[in-house]
Each structure stands twice: as structure tokens, then as C-alpha cells.
Design a protein around this motif. Structure first.
Motif, PDB file in Angstrom:
ATOM      1  N   UNK A 181       0.834  -1.205   0.000  1.00  0.00           N
ATOM      2  CA  UNK A 181       0.000   0.000   0.000  1.00  0.00           C
ATOM      3  C   UNK A 181       0.866   1.252   0.000  1.00  0.00           C
ATOM      4  N   UNK A 182       0.277   2.317  -0.502  1.00  0.00           N
ATOM      5  CA  UNK A 182       0.879   3.654  -0.428  1.00  0.00           C
ATOM      6  C   UNK A 182      -0.227   4.582   0.060  1.00  0.00           C
ATOM      7  N   UNK A 183       0.045   5.343   1.097  1.00  0.00           N
ATOM      8  CA  UNK A 183      -0.962   6.286   1.589  1.00  0.00           C
ATOM      9  C   UNK A 183      -0.333   7.663   1.707  1.00  0.00           C
ATOM     10  N   UNK A 184      -1.140   8.696   1.550  1.00  0.00           N
ATOM     11  CA  UNK A 184      -0.580  10.035   1.693  1.00  0.00           C
ATOM     12  C   UNK A 184      -1.630  11.060   2.086  1.00  0.00           C
ATOM     13  N   UNK A 185      -1.153  12.160   2.670  1.00  0.00           N
ATOM     14  CA  UNK A 185      -2.033  13.297   2.948  1.00  0.00           C
ATOM     15  C   UNK A 185      -1.291  14.594   2.643  1.00  0.00           C
ATOM     16  N   UNK A 186      -2.056  15.612   2.307  1.00  0.00           N
ATOM     17  CA  UNK A 186      -1.510  16.965   2.150  1.00  0.00           C
ATOM     18  C   UNK A 186      -2.568  17.922   2.696  1.00  0.00           C
ATOM     19  N   UNK A 187      -2.390  18.280   3.957  1.00  0.00           N
ATOM     20  CA  UNK A 187      -3.389  19.096   4.652  1.00  0.00           C
ATOM     21  C   UNK A 187      -3.552  20.486   4.079  1.00  0.00           C
ATOM     22  N   UNK A 322      -3.802   0.480  -2.900  1.00  0.00           N
ATOM     23  CA  UNK A 322      -3.535  -0.803  -2.240  1.00  0.00           C
ATOM     24  C   UNK A 322      -3.498  -1.884  -3.313  1.00  0.00           C
ATOM     25  N   UNK A 323      -2.490  -2.749  -3.210  1.00  0.00           N
ATOM     26  CA  UNK A 323      -2.408  -3.914  -4.094  1.00  0.00           C
ATOM     27  C   UNK A 323      -2.920  -5.113  -3.308  1.00  0.00           C
TER      28      UNK A 323
END
Ligand code: UT7
Length: 331
Positions: A181-187, A322-323
Motif C-alpha cells: 500500500x501507499x498512503x498520503x495526505x496533504x493538509x 492498495x495492491x
């Protein structure tokens, strides 16, 4: 082999009431044609009925999930509810859901990541399985968007709908389930899509209600621009990280915000439309509900061993991919 968290059942719930594009034409200055060509949406579902909230849709989805898997609610260790339309600010909707479904041995919490909520929840729930701590974790993505929509604002009310989808995660030692998985945020993106009042910064008051600050605010274009790039980028990145070529992928499960965003993502991944799950035309954007509702709709076409890429971009900004190696053939 190491323990992975695999999806062993999928279920969903959408309310009966269908809000069509032509009905919206009567509420705001829009046309069915504009909505369909700009978003891909033909209709969406709305939860009607006094006293009904997000938890009630979660309950419907979870009861079906338990029935399909043939297990009792008391066997569940944990329920994560991804939502931005919780029943209450507190207690968590998860508490309410555990009570309503009779999951007396479970605990859980709500997870707030808007359209990426289910993806964040899936990755989070998988950790509890991978560590060996739990055997049965339910992740629900559910939103009653109609509770926070201004049906005089044509830029938002045409997009969203209500619905819930749930998956059951269980341990697997044969290499199925959540692989990567790769997760990200940019507030800094929060200014483009948010609810202005009702939190601790601006508690509810007559003024906030009069100013319609409890409704969804969206500046659509900047969100669209970031989402188009963001969802395609994260999908390409997870393919690269796992040495997956277009032909290796059986299914893309994209967040259903706008068909144009989905098309760009699929093109970037080199996928034909037959490999792309799509139900935006029927449900609109159900925020945390879109991805599990797609899995539910397409479950009977999924085969054991299929390479599935789930990907999302949403308010916050939040994004992720997500894979999943699909773990079962549906009966
Ligand atoms: O899931 C969470 C993340 N959210 C998203 O990913 C949503 C991203 N944004 C979008 O999907 C699109 O920006 C929208 C569907 C919200 C809007 O589509 P758009 O193509 O970006 O339209 P726009 O805002 O650039 O507006 C184009 C025109 C404007 O008119 P003018 O200024 O060109 O005369 C709008 O006033 O379309 C007008 N317009 C509408 N016309 C008819 C905006 N909404 C409507 C409407 N019906 N409902």
C-alpha cells in the motif's frame, strides 16, 4: 509464509430512494446532460427516514456480510468505520454499530479520511491481522452525504449520495490479501473541500447555520486537477513498486468521484474499461462507501488470485493505493 490480511467477504447497502438527475433539475439550475457528461452520474441513493444515520447503513452491510460468511457477530474482534458523516461527534459510530449488530466481543473506532477513508481503514485493519493480534476485522466505508449537502448548491448536491460497503479481513498464509500500500495526505489542500463549521474551531451556532457552514464546501476545479494527477500517480507508483505491468492487473477499483478522473487513471495504468470497476452512474460519490460498494457489485466477477489495485484521492487532501491479491472465487 508470513501472515497477510485477506478479504474473505464483501457486502454493501444502498438506501431504496433514488434521486435522479431529472429530479435534481427541479432543485437547482442544472441539466441531466451536464451532470452525466461532467461526472458520469445518472442517479444516487438517499437515506430517508427520521432518526436514521450512517450506522444504520453500516448495520445493513455488516449483517449481510456476516450472513454471507456464515459467522456470528460475536466472532468479530474489531470494526473500523471510515466515515465523515458519523452518527454523532461522539461516541464513535463504530461503538453504535458494534452495539446494533451485537458484536459484543469487538472494539473499534471511526476513521476520518473522507474519500480515502475505506483505503486508510483497509490498511489499518490489515495491520491487526498481520501482527496476529486479531482473526476477524471488519472495515466499513459509509457515508450519509445527504446529511451535509445543500440541495440549493448545484456544485455539490449533484455529486454525492448515501451508501455503505463492508469487508471482512481474516489471516492468510498463502500470499493472498493486502500485499502492498501507499498512503498520503496533504493538509494544505483542506481549503478546497471541507465543512466549515461544527468542529472545535467553529462550534455550531445560529450564525453558522444561517451561513450554511455545516454543508459540504467544494471548490471543484482545484480538487479535480489534484485528483486527476494524484489518483493516476499513486496507481502508477504501486504498479511500479510491485513490478506489475498493465496485463498483470485484473481489476482497478477506483474511488468513484468523477468518471473523468477514473478514465485518466485507467489510461495511465494502461487498462481497458472492462478491467475498471464502475458504479458512479448508479450511486454517485458515496465518499468512504464507493470502493467497498464497487467490490460488492463486482464480487461475482472476481477470481482467486486476481491482481486488484484499489486507488483513491479525496478531501484533505488524502490519497492512497492498495495492491490486493484476491483470495476467493465467489459462489
Ligand atoms: O471525492 C472527493 C473529491 N472530489 C472530487 O474529486 C471532485 C472533483 N471535482 C469535480 O469532479 C468537478 O470539478 C465538478 C464535477 C465538481 C465540476 O465539474 P467541472 O467540469 O470542474 O465544472 P466547473 O466547476 O469548472 O464549472 C464549469 C461550468 C461553470 O459555468 P461557467 O462559469 O463556465 O459559465 C459552472 O458554473 O459549469 C457550471 N456548473 C454547472 N452547470 C450545470 C457547475 N455545476 C453545474 C451544474 N449544472 N451542476
Amino acid at each position: 509464509m508470513k501472515t497477510t490480511a485477506t478479504i474473505t467477504a464483501v457486502a454493501g447497502y444502498v438506501p431504496d430512494y433514488i434521486l435522479s438527475n431529472s429530479e435534481l433539475e427541479k432543485l437547482v439550475p442544472t441539466t441531466s446532460e451536464w451532470i452525466e457528461t461532467r461526472t458520469g452520474i445518472k442517479e444516487r441513493r438517499i437515506l430517508k427516514g427520521k432518526g436514521l444515520g450512517t450506522s444504520d447503513m453500516c448495520v445493513e452491510a455488516i449483517n449481510l456480510l456476516l450472513k454471507k460468511r456464515g459467522i456470528a457477530a460475536t466472532e468479530i474482534d474489531m470494526i473500523i468505520v471510515a466515515t465523515v458523516t458519523p452518527d454523532f461527534v461522539f461516541p464513535a459510530t463504530s461503538n453504535v454499530v458494534c452495539d446494533k449488530v451485537g458484536a459484543t466481543n469487538a472494539w473499534g473506532y471511526d476513521l476520518s479520511a473522507a474519500c480515502s477513508g475505506f483505503v486508510f481503514g483497509l490498511v489499518t485493519g490489515a495491520q491487526f491481522i498481520e501482527t496476529g493480534k486479531y482473526k476477524k476485522v471488519i472495515v466499513v466505508g459509509a457515508d450519509k452525504m445527504s446529511a451535509i449537502l445543500d440541495y440549493t448548491d448545484r456544485s455539490t448536491c449533484i455529486i454525492f449520495g448515501d451508501g455503505a460497503g463492508a469487508v471482512l479481513l481474516e489471516p492468510n498464509t498463502e500470499g493472498y490479501g493486502v500485499i502492498d500500500s501507499i498512503l498520503g495526505v496533504d493538509g494544505s489542500g483542506r481549503k478546497y473541500l471541507h465543512q466549515k463549521a461544527g468542529g472545535s474551531v467553529k462550534p455550531p451556532s445560529h450564525e453558522t447555520v444561517d451561513a450554511k457552514e455545516h454543508f459540504v464546501f467544494q471548490d471543484g476545479q482545484p480538487v479535480f486537477k489534484r485528483a486527476v494527477v494524484g489518483m493516476a500517480d499513486v496507481s502508477a507508483e504501486i504498479m511500479k513498486n510491485n513490478n506489475l505491468k498493465s496485463e498483470d492487473i485484473n481489476w482497478l477499483v477506483p474511488h468513484q468521484a468523477n468518471k473523468r478522473i477514473i478514465d485518466v487513471t485507467a489510461e495511465r495504468m494502461g487498462l481497458p474499461s472492462e478491467k475498471v470497476m464502475l458504479n458512479i452512474q448508479r450511486y454517485g460519490n458515496t465518499t468512504a462507501g464507493t470502493i467497498p460498494l464497487c467490490l460488492w457489485d463486482y464480487e461475482n466477477q472476481l477470481k482467486k488470485g486476481d491482481n486488484v489495485i484499489i486507488s483513491t484521492f479525496g478531501a484533505g487532501f488524502t490519497w492512497g493505493a492498495v495492491y490486493v491479491k484476491w483470495g476467493y472465487d465467489s459462489k
